[in-house]
Design a protein around this motif. Structure first.
Motif, PDB file in Angstrom:
ATOM      1  N   ALA A 176       0.831  -1.207   0.000  1.00 56.16           N
ATOM      2  CA  ALA A 176       0.000   0.000   0.000  1.00 56.16           C
ATOM      3  C   ALA A 176       0.864   1.256   0.000  1.00 56.16           C
ATOM      4  CB  ALA A 176      -0.928  -0.007   1.217  1.00 56.16           C
ATOM      5  N   MET A 177       1.880   1.284   0.851  1.00 59.35           N
ATOM      6  CA  MET A 177       2.721   2.477   0.908  1.00 59.35           C
ATOM      7  C   MET A 177       3.537   2.635  -0.381  1.00 59.35           C
ATOM      8  SD  MET A 177       3.832   2.796   4.933  1.00 59.35           S
ATOM      9  CE  MET A 177       4.520   4.432   4.674  1.00 59.35           C
ATOM     10  N   LEU A 178       3.961   1.516  -0.941  1.00 58.26           N
ATOM     11  CA  LEU A 178       4.695   1.586  -2.210  1.00 58.26           C
ATOM     12  C   LEU A 178       3.816   2.160  -3.317  1.00 58.26           C
ATOM     13  CD1 LEU A 178       7.035   0.957  -4.110  1.00 58.26           C
ATOM     14  CD2 LEU A 178       6.265  -1.424  -4.181  1.00 58.26           C
ATOM     15  N   VAL A 179       2.594   1.643  -3.443  1.00 53.34           N
ATOM     16  CA  VAL A 179       1.700   2.125  -4.500  1.00 53.34           C
ATOM     17  C   VAL A 179       1.281   3.574  -4.232  1.00 53.34           C
ATOM     18  CG1 VAL A 179      -0.588   1.838  -5.526  1.00 53.34           C
ATOM     19  CG2 VAL A 179       0.888  -0.150  -5.181  1.00 53.34           C
ATOM     20  N   ALA A 180       1.001   3.900  -2.964  1.00 54.87           N
ATOM     21  CA  ALA A 180       0.649   5.298  -2.662  1.00 54.87           C
ATOM     22  C   ALA A 180       1.775   6.234  -3.080  1.00 54.87           C
ATOM     23  CB  ALA A 180       0.355   5.446  -1.168  1.00 54.87           C
ATOM     24  N   THR A 181       3.009   5.785  -2.923  1.00 48.35           N
ATOM     25  CA  THR A 181       4.155   6.617  -3.315  1.00 48.35           C
ATOM     26  C   THR A 181       4.248   6.731  -4.835  1.00 48.35           C
ATOM     27  OG1 THR A 181       5.357   5.987  -1.328  1.00 48.35           O
ATOM     28  CG2 THR A 181       6.652   6.850  -3.161  1.00 48.35           C
ATOM     29  N   VAL A 182       4.136   5.606  -5.525  1.00 43.60           N
ATOM     30  CA  VAL A 182       4.244   5.628  -6.988  1.00 43.60           C
ATOM     31  C   VAL A 182       3.143   6.505  -7.578  1.00 43.60           C
ATOM     32  CG1 VAL A 182       4.061   4.232  -9.075  1.00 43.60           C
ATOM     33  CG2 VAL A 182       5.332   3.359  -7.104  1.00 43.60           C
ATOM     34  N   VAL A 183       1.906   6.267  -7.160  1.00 42.06           N
ATOM     35  CA  VAL A 183       0.773   6.996  -7.734  1.00 42.06           C
ATOM     36  C   VAL A 183       0.778   8.451  -7.243  1.00 42.06           C
ATOM     37  CG1 VAL A 183      -1.747   7.126  -7.815  1.00 42.06           C
ATOM     38  CG2 VAL A 183      -0.595   4.905  -8.000  1.00 42.06           C
ATOM     39  N   GLY A 184       0.964   8.628  -5.943  1.00 44.65           N
ATOM     40  CA  GLY A 184       0.907   9.977  -5.379  1.00 44.65           C
ATOM     41  C   GLY A 184       1.997  10.888  -5.923  1.00 44.65           C
ATOM     42  N   SER A 185       3.213  10.397  -6.005  1.00 41.21           N
ATOM     43  CA  SER A 185       4.297  11.254  -6.507  1.00 41.21           C
ATOM     44  C   SER A 185       4.110  11.563  -7.988  1.00 41.21           C
ATOM     45  CB  SER A 185       5.661  10.603  -6.254  1.00 41.21           C
ATOM     46  OG  SER A 185       5.807   9.413  -6.990  1.00 41.21           O
ATOM     47  N   GLY A 186       3.473  10.653  -8.725  1.00 40.83           N
ATOM     48  CA  GLY A 186       3.172  10.960 -10.124  1.00 40.83           C
ATOM     49  C   GLY A 186       2.151  12.084 -10.242  1.00 40.83           C
ATOM     50  N   ILE A 187       1.130  12.041  -9.369  1.00 42.36           N
ATOM     51  CA  ILE A 187       0.119  13.110  -9.384  1.00 42.36           C
ATOM     52  C   ILE A 187       0.765  14.437  -8.980  1.00 42.36           C
ATOM     53  CG2 ILE A 187      -2.023  13.931  -8.316  1.00 42.36           C
ATOM     54  CD1 ILE A 187      -2.725  10.928  -7.835  1.00 42.36           C
ATOM     55  N   MET A 188       1.523  14.418  -7.907  1.00 44.39           N
ATOM     56  CA  MET A 188       2.209  15.639  -7.460  1.00 44.39           C
ATOM     57  C   MET A 188       3.076  16.204  -8.579  1.00 44.39           C
ATOM     58  SD  MET A 188       3.023  17.851  -5.123  1.00 44.39           S
ATOM     59  CE  MET A 188       3.019  17.488  -3.352  1.00 44.39           C
ATOM     60  N   ALA A 189       3.869  15.357  -9.198  1.00 40.84           N
ATOM     61  CA  ALA A 189       4.823  15.815 -10.206  1.00 40.84           C
ATOM     62  C   ALA A 189       4.112  16.485 -11.378  1.00 40.84           C
ATOM     63  CB  ALA A 189       5.670  14.639 -10.695  1.00 40.84           C
ATOM     64  N   THR A 190       3.075  15.835 -11.888  1.00 41.60           N
ATOM     65  CA  THR A 190       2.411  16.410 -13.062  1.00 41.60           C
ATOM     66  C   THR A 190       1.583  17.635 -12.693  1.00 41.60           C
ATOM     67  OG1 THR A 190       0.711  14.720 -12.772  1.00 41.60           O
ATOM     68  CG2 THR A 190       2.371  14.324 -14.462  1.00 41.60           C
ATOM     69  N   SER A 191       1.264  17.794 -11.403  1.00 42.01           N
ATOM     70  CA  SER A 191       0.551  19.010 -11.002  1.00 42.01           C
ATOM     71  C   SER A 191       1.504  20.201 -10.873  1.00 42.01           C
ATOM     72  CB  SER A 191      -0.180  18.783  -9.678  1.00 42.01           C
ATOM     73  OG  SER A 191       0.719  18.850  -8.595  1.00 42.01           O
ATOM     74  N   LEU A 192       2.797  19.938 -10.778  1.00 43.71           N
ATOM     75  CA  LEU A 192       3.762  21.017 -10.531  1.00 43.71           C
ATOM     76  C   LEU A 192       4.559  21.423 -11.759  1.00 43.71           C
ATOM     77  CD1 LEU A 192       5.314  20.039  -7.072  1.00 43.71           C
ATOM     78  CD2 LEU A 192       3.409  21.579  -7.538  1.00 43.71           C
ATOM     79  N   THR A 193       4.702  20.533 -12.729  1.00 41.51           N
ATOM     80  CA  THR A 193       5.564  20.843 -13.864  1.00 41.51           C
ATOM     81  C   THR A 193       4.949  20.352 -15.175  1.00 41.51           C
ATOM     82  OG1 THR A 193       7.781  20.622 -14.804  1.00 41.51           O
ATOM     83  CG2 THR A 193       6.877  18.684 -13.716  1.00 41.51           C
ATOM     84  N   GLN A 194       5.311  21.038 -16.260  1.00 46.32           N
ATOM     85  CA  GLN A 194       4.900  20.625 -17.600  1.00 46.32           C
ATOM     86  C   GLN A 194       5.926  19.699 -18.234  1.00 46.32           C
ATOM     87  OE1 GLN A 194       1.980  21.560 -18.802  1.00 46.32           O
ATOM     88  NE2 GLN A 194       1.615  22.748 -16.952  1.00 46.32           N
ATOM     89  N   ASP A 195       7.094  19.624 -17.623  1.00 45.17           N
ATOM     90  CA  ASP A 195       8.196  18.864 -18.212  1.00 45.17           C
ATOM     91  C   ASP A 195       8.078  17.400 -17.788  1.00 45.17           C
ATOM     92  OD1 ASP A 195      10.793  17.638 -18.560  1.00 45.17           O
ATOM     93  OD2 ASP A 195      11.555  19.652 -18.942  1.00 45.17           O
ATOM     94  N   VAL A 196       7.821  16.530 -18.745  1.00 49.91           N
ATOM     95  CA  VAL A 196       7.586  15.130 -18.397  1.00 49.91           C
ATOM     96  C   VAL A 196       8.853  14.471 -17.851  1.00 49.91           C
ATOM     97  CG1 VAL A 196       6.633  12.948 -19.202  1.00 49.91           C
ATOM     98  CG2 VAL A 196       5.844  15.072 -20.213  1.00 49.91           C
ATOM     99  N   GLY A 197       9.992  14.918 -18.327  1.00 48.99           N
ATOM    100  CA  GLY A 197      11.240  14.384 -17.785  1.00 48.99           C
ATOM    101  C   GLY A 197      11.386  14.699 -16.306  1.00 48.99           C
TER     102      GLY A 197
END
Lengths: 231, 231, 231, 231
Positions: C18-39
């Motif tokens: 659960a914590m692993l998936v929350a990290t993978v999914v959550g950090s992806g959401i955070m990242a795309t909410s903060l930057t336009q650069d996919v890299g």
């Protein structure tokens, strides 16, 4: 492990400082050549500097102590960890090594051998930053040696990684490296005229750390203390 | 730990070099497909390469020594750490593994199996960079093995992390990996015609490191040295 | 260290996944909410995932083995490291934990509890990527346990850090995590219809790694081998 | 290692919290001054915070336990790891240290000594994020101390590195640091009026972690359990 004679120790100090400065200066040049984003440039600069510090302190520490930094050598001379008769030679080796590092970085990137930096780094906020930066560095070294000597290379690398970002000066924290960085007119440079302010702040921060941590790291001798938490 | 026979050691060298090259080439393709910022692309490339080096040297080092690099195997053959009769087989395994790594990266990203790179990497500054890069790599390995053998995977990974940024060539520092990278026309490529210059510089840097560190790592035998600082 | 009973082991597997998936999914959401650069988004995603893997394997490994991954549990059941009677329960705990992880990430970011992903991840190059990714993961685990058991959390975290970048699929390498990621229509998602292809590739890669490393990790018993290099 | 008296322990808590907050606030100011990309700003903020946590916990942990966090001190007081009579003094030292940290960061960057933040951080998703963040932090500390005490500085640094990205609140997870961050109107700030919601969520998450892990970390005493896997 057997001891190393003074020539080997001085070569280790000079070589280590040269590789450290080549990394700081070279990664700054590389970063600004690849991106327009100054935050990203600092990130590349940080990553390279933090990584090479772990490496250099691990591989040269057993020979010379891996100071690469006159402020650190001064603290160790005061506390008699470094024989005081070696201090001048250590500092000279660090200065010579640092200058060679700048030259090496310039040659790798096809720049003039030496340039004077025009980057302004002066004023109270910058000096306070350098004082804090060097205070923290010396604190980390003194407490690290006491509690977790094998981890010191990591602690210094991680500390500088953080300090590049949390100080306004990007944490030079090293008079010899500052001098060497005055000879490059690139990302990591500093105007020669701004050096004295940095040097004073760095030495002051180092001395304050030595005083505070000499007290802080002294365990109580009272036998009435019975429940001390340890993480 | 028991010894491993030559077939297992060669498979370890080949597999390790393949995974290393697949990481270098693959992460370069991934990075340039996701961002326009070349600094960011190098950052992704760096992170992946540094991380996989720690992993591969840890898991394959006990089998083959985890050289993955003809310059390193040459140094170990000179210093008799690697039986000289094994040198040719090691280098062949590294070359074959490296080429397989490029092919694997291309297949993962749906590219032609092999391409010749058109990326120009030549001239004095590049060669000096490669010399410095390989000098540093061999220095780290030799001193790391002497002082902190368990840390060598970390030291190599961290050193290459730094060297990707502080050298103008992004630190190939490996003749077999350079050859494999000539077969990809992507971010991490190098023109085949530029290989000989890199090879000469890499071997020269490695040999200089061997000479300097053979002297530097020799503790004084004089019993008159009584106060040697150690970090 | 004493043993842990099955309920505790299953809670550890479920909580860790659960914590692993929350990290993978959550950090992806955070990242795309903060930057336009996919890299840059992948970089944030990578950093968070690699870091949490080191943490979770260290703190839950002594309880359950910290598989968090049906492919890994399968390999350990085949090699009798995990009692075969526990395999089904382990896989169920991982699946349930993974789904809870996706839900937790959605709740933290104010998204619908569950969404089906529309992100296409299919075709030969993707499947080959997943096969390589899982091959490498199992190789790292098997060799890491043999040679440097205490380092396994670091090795897995670093391996995935690299594999996010060197594989075209960003290295799911985990059937339960893949399933959980089919339930989010964000950066890290995968279409439900694309799951079977990933599952087959992952299990195939894991089994090939088990076969190769069962041979590779077997030291020679011949006493005629006298000079085996070790880094 | 000898014990440290209360004054030294309180100075360690205050100094550590000050350096932690100076890093969080300072690196946020540096980041937003260098880049327009908020994702990149969070990356610099994350790197600095994760790195300094490893350093501070390593060098101050042997003195005071290196809590730097009232929620952690509370958990240790409940579980009698910290003498309950010390709890108030610890929390006060952390609060004073945190405020000093904000002031130091402002002075380094030439900002007003204190500002009130206008950054809105409120609502169910934010509170759930803080609850999860602090749950995870306490879980990592409790399990880390039990299984791998020497690794706790690394585990906490890596956990926070991940949690900055996988929680919607960027994981304050610390009531004293949250208070200190209400006094800066920069990247890392939080409106004073939003503090109570964060505090309640953080303490709730910490207490849930204590309850779950008190059960989870208790090995079975039944001698009938014979095959427990350990990674």
């Amino acid at each position: 492990m057997g001891g190393f004679d003074l020539p080997r120790r001085l070569v280790a100090e000079g070589l280590g400082t040269a590789m450290l400065v080549a990394t700081v200066v070279g990664s700054g040049i590389m970063a600004t050549s690849l991106t327009q984003d100054v935050g990203l440039a600092l990130l590349g600069n940080t990553l390279a500097t933090g990584a090479i510090l772990v490496v250099l302190i691990t591989i040269l520490g057993p020979i010379s102590g891996a100071h690469f930094n006159p402020a650190v050598s001064l603290i160790f001379a005061i506390s008699r960890t470094l024989p005081r008769s070696n201090l001048t030679a250590y500092v000279l080796a660090q200065i010579v090594g640092g200058v060679i590092g700048t030259i090496a970085a310039h040659l790798m990137f096809g720049l003039p051998v030496i340039e004077l930096s025009s980057k302004v780094r002066t004023g109270g906020a910058q000096w306070f930053s350098e004082g804090i930066a060097t205070f923290g560095l010396v604190a980390v070294i003194l407490a690290g040696i006491k509690f977790e000597q094998k981890a010191v290379p990591w602690l210094v690398g991680l500390y500088i990684t953080a300090a590049y970002w949390f100080t306004a000066s990007t944490s030079f924290a090293n008079p010899a490296v500052a001098l060497a960085r005055s000879l490059t007119n690139t990302f990591s440079g500093i105007r020669p005229i701004d050096l004295p302010g940095f040097w004073v702040a760095e030495v002051a921060g180092a001395v304050v750390a030595l005083m505070l941590f000499t007290w802080l790291l002294q365990p109580s001798t009272s036998s009435t203390i019975s429940s001390e938490p340890k993480l």
